[in-house]
Design a protein around this motif. Structure first.
Motif, PDB file in Angstrom:
ATOM      1  N   VAL A 194       0.825  -1.209   0.000  1.00  0.00           N
ATOM      2  CA  VAL A 194       0.000   0.000   0.000  1.00  0.00           C
ATOM      3  C   VAL A 194       0.858   1.257   0.000  1.00  0.00           C
ATOM      4  O   VAL A 194       0.690   2.150  -0.833  1.00  0.00           O
ATOM      5  N   VAL A 195       1.813   1.342   0.922  1.00  0.00           N
ATOM      6  CA  VAL A 195       2.593   2.568   1.092  1.00  0.00           C
ATOM      7  C   VAL A 195       3.477   2.842  -0.118  1.00  0.00           C
ATOM      8  O   VAL A 195       3.622   3.993  -0.552  1.00  0.00           O
ATOM      9  N   LEU A 196       4.064   1.784  -0.704  1.00  0.00           N
ATOM     10  CA  LEU A 196       4.954   1.939  -1.861  1.00  0.00           C
ATOM     11  C   LEU A 196       4.224   1.757  -3.184  1.00  0.00           C
ATOM     12  O   LEU A 196       4.833   1.888  -4.238  1.00  0.00           O
ATOM     13  N   ASP A 197       2.930   1.434  -3.120  1.00  0.00           N
ATOM     14  CA  ASP A 197       2.096   1.247  -4.306  1.00  0.00           C
ATOM     15  C   ASP A 197       2.700   0.192  -5.239  1.00  0.00           C
ATOM     16  O   ASP A 197       2.832   0.403  -6.441  1.00  0.00           O
ATOM     17  N   GLN A 198       3.054  -0.971  -4.664  1.00  0.00           N
ATOM     18  CA  GLN A 198       3.631  -2.073  -5.440  1.00  0.00           C
ATOM     19  C   GLN A 198       2.905  -3.357  -5.042  1.00  0.00           C
ATOM     20  O   GLN A 198       3.208  -3.975  -4.023  1.00  0.00           O
ATOM     21  N   SER A 199       1.946  -3.757  -5.858  1.00  0.00           N
ATOM     22  CA  SER A 199       1.066  -4.875  -5.522  1.00  0.00           C
ATOM     23  C   SER A 199       1.785  -6.215  -5.449  1.00  0.00           C
ATOM     24  O   SER A 199       1.276  -7.164  -4.843  1.00  0.00           O
ATOM     25  N   ALA A 200       2.978  -6.327  -6.053  1.00  0.00           N
ATOM     26  CA  ALA A 200       3.709  -7.600  -6.019  1.00  0.00           C
ATOM     27  C   ALA A 200       4.025  -8.033  -4.585  1.00  0.00           C
ATOM     28  O   ALA A 200       4.042  -9.231  -4.282  1.00  0.00           O
ATOM     29  N   TRP A 201       4.249  -7.061  -3.694  1.00  0.00           N
ATOM     30  CA  TRP A 201       4.551  -7.414  -2.302  1.00  0.00           C
ATOM     31  C   TRP A 201       3.338  -8.022  -1.627  1.00  0.00           C
ATOM     32  O   TRP A 201       3.468  -8.899  -0.764  1.00  0.00           O
ATOM     33  N   GLN A 202       2.149  -7.588  -2.007  1.00  0.00           N
ATOM     34  CA  GLN A 202       0.940  -8.182  -1.446  1.00  0.00           C
ATOM     35  C   GLN A 202       0.808  -9.638  -1.883  1.00  0.00           C
ATOM     36  O   GLN A 202       0.452 -10.502  -1.070  1.00  0.00           O
ATOM     37  N   GLU A 203       1.079  -9.919  -3.130  1.00  0.00           N
ATOM     38  CA  GLU A 203       0.998 -11.300  -3.622  1.00  0.00           C
ATOM     39  C   GLU A 203       1.971 -12.201  -2.885  1.00  0.00           C
ATOM     40  O   GLU A 203       1.633 -13.327  -2.493  1.00  0.00           O
ATOM     41  N   ARG A 204       3.207 -11.717  -2.670  1.00  0.00           N
ATOM     42  CA  ARG A 204       4.196 -12.523  -1.939  1.00  0.00           C
ATOM     43  C   ARG A 204       3.747 -12.777  -0.512  1.00  0.00           C
ATOM     44  O   ARG A 204       3.858 -13.885   0.026  1.00  0.00           O
ATOM     45  N   ALA A 205       3.224 -11.727   0.117  1.00  0.00           N
ATOM     46  CA  ALA A 205       2.798 -11.854   1.502  1.00  0.00           C
ATOM     47  C   ALA A 205       1.656 -12.854   1.637  1.00  0.00           C
ATOM     48  O   ALA A 205       1.666 -13.705   2.540  1.00  0.00           O
ATOM     49  N   LEU A 206       0.672 -12.775   0.745  1.00  0.00           N
ATOM     50  CA  LEU A 206      -0.472 -13.686   0.829  1.00  0.00           C
ATOM     51  C   LEU A 206      -0.059 -15.125   0.551  1.00  0.00           C
ATOM     52  O   LEU A 206      -0.603 -16.062   1.159  1.00  0.00           O
ATOM     53  N   ASP A 207       0.898 -15.322  -0.353  1.00  0.00           N
ATOM     54  CA  ASP A 207       1.401 -16.685  -0.606  1.00  0.00           C
ATOM     55  C   ASP A 207       2.003 -17.278   0.662  1.00  0.00           C
ATOM     56  O   ASP A 207       1.728 -18.440   1.026  1.00  0.00           O
ATOM     57  N   ASN A 208       2.844 -16.501   1.339  1.00  0.00           N
ATOM     58  CA  ASN A 208       3.499 -17.021   2.538  1.00  0.00           C
ATOM     59  C   ASN A 208       2.527 -17.180   3.702  1.00  0.00           C
ATOM     60  O   ASN A 208       2.634 -18.127   4.491  1.00  0.00           O
ATOM     61  N   LEU A 209       1.568 -16.270   3.804  1.00  0.00           N
ATOM     62  CA  LEU A 209       0.576 -16.399   4.874  1.00  0.00           C
ATOM     63  C   LEU A 209      -0.285 -17.641   4.656  1.00  0.00           C
ATOM     64  O   LEU A 209      -0.584 -18.377   5.608  1.00  0.00           O
ATOM     65  N   THR A 210      -0.665 -17.887   3.420  1.00  0.00           N
ATOM     66  CA  THR A 210      -1.436 -19.097   3.109  1.00  0.00           C
ATOM     67  C   THR A 210      -0.656 -20.346   3.485  1.00  0.00           C
ATOM     68  O   THR A 210      -1.211 -21.305   4.046  1.00  0.00           O
ATOM     69  N   PHE A 211       0.657 -20.355   3.192  1.00  0.00           N
ATOM     70  CA  PHE A 211       1.502 -21.492   3.561  1.00  0.00           C
ATOM     71  C   PHE A 211       1.513 -21.693   5.080  1.00  0.00           C
ATOM     72  O   PHE A 211       1.376 -22.815   5.573  1.00  0.00           O
ATOM     73  N   LEU A 212       1.670 -20.604   5.825  1.00  0.00           N
ATOM     74  CA  LEU A 212       1.734 -20.708   7.283  1.00  0.00           C
ATOM     75  C   LEU A 212       0.425 -21.238   7.853  1.00  0.00           C
ATOM     76  O   LEU A 212       0.425 -22.129   8.718  1.00  0.00           O
ATOM     77  N   VAL A 213      -0.695 -20.709   7.390  1.00  0.00           N
ATOM     78  CA  VAL A 213      -1.994 -21.132   7.914  1.00  0.00           C
ATOM     79  C   VAL A 213      -2.271 -22.589   7.566  1.00  0.00           C
ATOM     80  O   VAL A 213      -2.785 -23.361   8.376  1.00  0.00           O
ATOM     81  N   LYS A 214      -1.901 -22.985   6.354  1.00  0.00           N
ATOM     82  CA  LYS A 214      -2.171 -24.351   5.902  1.00  0.00           C
ATOM     83  C   LYS A 214      -1.270 -25.376   6.577  1.00  0.00           C
ATOM     84  O   LYS A 214      -1.722 -26.489   6.911  1.00  0.00           O
ATOM     85  N   ASN A 215       0.006 -25.016   6.803  1.00  0.00           N
ATOM     86  CA  ASN A 215       0.980 -26.018   7.240  1.00  0.00           C
ATOM     87  C   ASN A 215       1.437 -25.915   8.694  1.00  0.00           C
ATOM     88  O   ASN A 215       1.934 -26.896   9.241  1.00  0.00           O
ATOM     89  N   MET A 255      -6.741  -9.201   5.899  1.00  0.00           N
ATOM     90  CA  MET A 255      -8.114  -8.742   5.693  1.00  0.00           C
ATOM     91  C   MET A 255      -8.154  -7.228   5.544  1.00  0.00           C
ATOM     92  O   MET A 255      -8.897  -6.685   4.715  1.00  0.00           O
ATOM     93  N   HIS A 256      -7.356  -6.544   6.336  1.00  0.00           N
ATOM     94  CA  HIS A 256      -7.316  -5.080   6.344  1.00  0.00           C
ATOM     95  C   HIS A 256      -6.737  -4.519   5.040  1.00  0.00           C
ATOM     96  O   HIS A 256      -7.369  -3.699   4.374  1.00  0.00           O
ATOM     97  N   SER A 257      -5.552  -4.967   4.657  1.00  0.00           N
ATOM     98  CA  SER A 257      -4.853  -4.380   3.510  1.00  0.00           C
ATOM     99  C   SER A 257      -5.274  -4.973   2.174  1.00  0.00           C
ATOM    100  O   SER A 257      -5.344  -4.264   1.173  1.00  0.00           O
ATOM    101  N   ALA A 258      -5.513  -6.288   2.143  1.00  0.00           N
ATOM    102  CA  ALA A 258      -5.795  -6.968   0.883  1.00  0.00           C
ATOM    103  C   ALA A 258      -7.279  -7.287   0.697  1.00  0.00           C
ATOM    104  O   ALA A 258      -7.682  -7.742  -0.368  1.00  0.00           O
TER     105      ALA A 258
END
Length: 556
Positions: free
Chosen positions: A311-332, A368-371
């Motif tokens: 959000v702050v740097l206006d670069q959506s690629a960081w959101q995709e990376r973050a959600l990928d890793n968060l999904t991994f953590l929650v799943k595993n 939930m807040h940012s994405a």
């Protein structure tokens, strides 16, 4: 009792009766209006006072824009005491029955023309009621004064020998500066962050920060660059760039992000490794001096920071990376039997630590807040409730680890840690607002209350507690965007809600086609047109907007 619908009619009638006027300005989507109309305004004592001693008028803000613009500038519901000339004497928002009855009696006793006396009585009553609500806000300011008094006025930060940045202390200082305008706090944050990025503790060429500096001027750094410490500093530089607009803070944040991806990423899992230390010969370290351990709490903190960076740097690629890793953590890393595990080694290892639960809960709330990713709502609520059930001490605080019957020696001890308790409580309060689960907000407050008599023994680690106490008192500013998930107009409003610096904010994006239950619980209108944002704080509705610029202006 009778509610007038015309203010002119009510003014005339009040003059005839010799009573003050109570103007109730409402909007149908305000949760506070719903609470008033189903609770306080049905209370027999309140109804009796209104009927005998007041002339009452009820107006819908959208049906009477001239009255809305004149009297409703502080949000809805608005209960406004007027004199016979229609001049505002005092106002309040939602009040529970007992407190509303107290205000009504004060209005009768003070008289309809003595504005200063009425406002003073209301202020005293509010202070008395707030004193009953758990941890006093004054304690958060005590924490802040301790941080200011012990800081290094020349080089920033804390410490006369080894120096650590303490990101939570800087974050708390920024929050309170935004509320109070205290220039001492702004100076502390800017001085510390600017000195750090100039100092040897900052690895400018490779990106990231070393763990600590051996000297007060941020020189003589340690050799290791830990993931957790860099995640905290990344979030702090992003927050400060958002609040103060310093260009170098964005550049420093980008350096940390690039270091994470270039040096610290584990290719198999996508997670980030624990630390880098080029001087280490330990077998646990591999390639480029990396400690290849994959820890849940450190990774979750990094996820939270990357979501902020998008959000702050206006670069959506960081959101995709973050959600990928968060999904991994929650799943595993979460299992039904043992809860959250601390480490990933092809399988989850070491269950039961509060730090992992707190950091992971914060990351899910941030997603939930940012994405606007509501797929994490159920796992987050489940994690919060499970932690409260299995790790709570009798005083309401959370212990550092779950009870293990097989533990021996020092492992039987389960002490409280104010830092992780505060981070969990803050996430719990925010989640409670998102899920409309009042018990989670209450439990978060109870955790904070457990430390109000002994926070001083934790030193600088009490900064996160002070910040959470501030949140508890201020109530987060809650922006709900109603719109089709992934649509351009929905995302535009979402970003408008996220971009300005607003301390203690919750942004929630709800799709009418998928989130009907949450929309109903929030008492929001059924919406099928272009995306629209609704802003409230606690039970006070502050406004609505369909245009992103209009929303940003409302927040500012």
């Amino acid at each position: 009792m009778h509610w007038h619908t015309s203010l002119d009619e009510a003014l005339k009638r009040a003059k005839e009766r010799g009573t003050p006027i109570l103007l109730y300005l409402r909007t149908p989507w305000s949760p506070g209006c719903r609470a008033l109309e189903t609770g306080s305004l049905r209370d027999l004592q309140v109804l009796g006072l209104l009927d005998r001693h007041y002339t009452c008028v009820r107006v819908d803000k959208d049906e009477s824009p001239e009255i809305r613009d004149a009297y409703g500038k502080l949000g809805w519901p608005a209960l406004i005491w007027l004199n016979h000339r229609g001049e505002s004497l005092a106002h309040t928002g939602y009040l529970p029955p007992r407190e509303l009855a107290q205000r009504l009696m004060l209005g009768i006793e003070t008289g309809s023309s003595a504005k200063a006396a009425l406002v003073e009585c209301f202020d005293k009553q509010e202070a008395s009621n707030n004193a009953e609500e758990g941890v006093p806000l004054a304690l958060a300011d005590e924490v802040l004064e301790h941080l200011l008094a012990s800081s290094d006025e020349v080089h920033g930060g804390w410490g006369k020998r080894q120096k650590f940045p303490h990101p939570e202390a800087l974050h708390f200082s920024t929050v309170r500066w935004s509320r109070t305008g205290d220039e001492r706090l702004k100076k502390l944050v800017l001085n510390t962050l600017e000195a750090m990025e100039r100092g040897a503790i900052h690895d400018g060429p490779e990106g990231g920060f070393f763990r600590f500096a051996g000297k007060p001027d941020w020189s003589d750094p340690s050799e290791d660059k830990p993931l957790g410490a860099n995640a905290g500093r990344l979030l702090t530089y992003l927050e400060a760039h958002q609040a103060f607009g310093v260009p170098s803070f964005a550049e420093t944040a980008m350096g940390i992000l690039n270091w994470l991806e270039k040096t610290m990423r584990d290719e198999e899992s996508g997670l980030w490794c624990a630390a880098q230390d080029k001087q280490s010969n330990s077998p646990a370290w591999a390639g480029a001096g990396r400690n290849t351990a994959l820890y849940t709490d450190r990774n979750a903190l990094a996820v939270e920071a990357l979501l902020k960076a998008a959000v702050v740097l206006d670069q959506s690629a960081w959101q995709e990376r973050a959600l990928d890793n968060l999904t991994f953590l929650v799943k595993n890393l979460i299992t039904t039997r043992a809860g959250v595990h601390h480490q990933w080694q092809g399988v989850p290892q070491l269950p039961g630590m509060l730090s992992d639960r707190a950091a992971l809960l914060r990351a899910m709330v941030q997603a939930m807040h940012s994405a606007g990713d509501n797929s994490f709502l159920v796992p987050a609520v489940t994690l919060a409730r499970g932690t409260l059930a299995s790790m709570s001490a009798p005083d309401g605080s959370l212990l550092d680890r779950r009870h293990e019957p097989s533990a021996r020696g020092s492992l039987t001890e389960r002490p409280e840690n104010i830092h992780w308790n505060a981070l969990f409580a803050e996430a719990c309060i925010r989640l409670g607002h998102m899920a409309r689960a009042k018990e989670l907000v209450r439990d978060g407050r109870r955790i904070l209350a457990a430390f109000q008599n002994d926070w001083r023994r934790f030193g600088h680690w009490s900064a996160a507690w002070g910040r959470a106490v501030d949140l508890m008192h201020a109530h987060p500013l809650h922006i709900t965007v109603l719109g089709t998930k992934g649509a351009d107009d929905t995302r535009a409003l979402q970003l408008a809600a996220l971009r300005p610096y607003v301390a203690n904010r919750v942004v929630q994006t709800l799709d009418p086609a998928k989130d009907a239950t949450l929309i109903e619980h929030a008492a929001l209108p059924r919406w099928s047109g272009p995306a629209r944002a609704f802003v409230h704080q606690g039970l006070l509705a502050l406004g609505e907007a369909q245009d992103p610029d209009e929303l940003e202006q409302l927040l500012r």
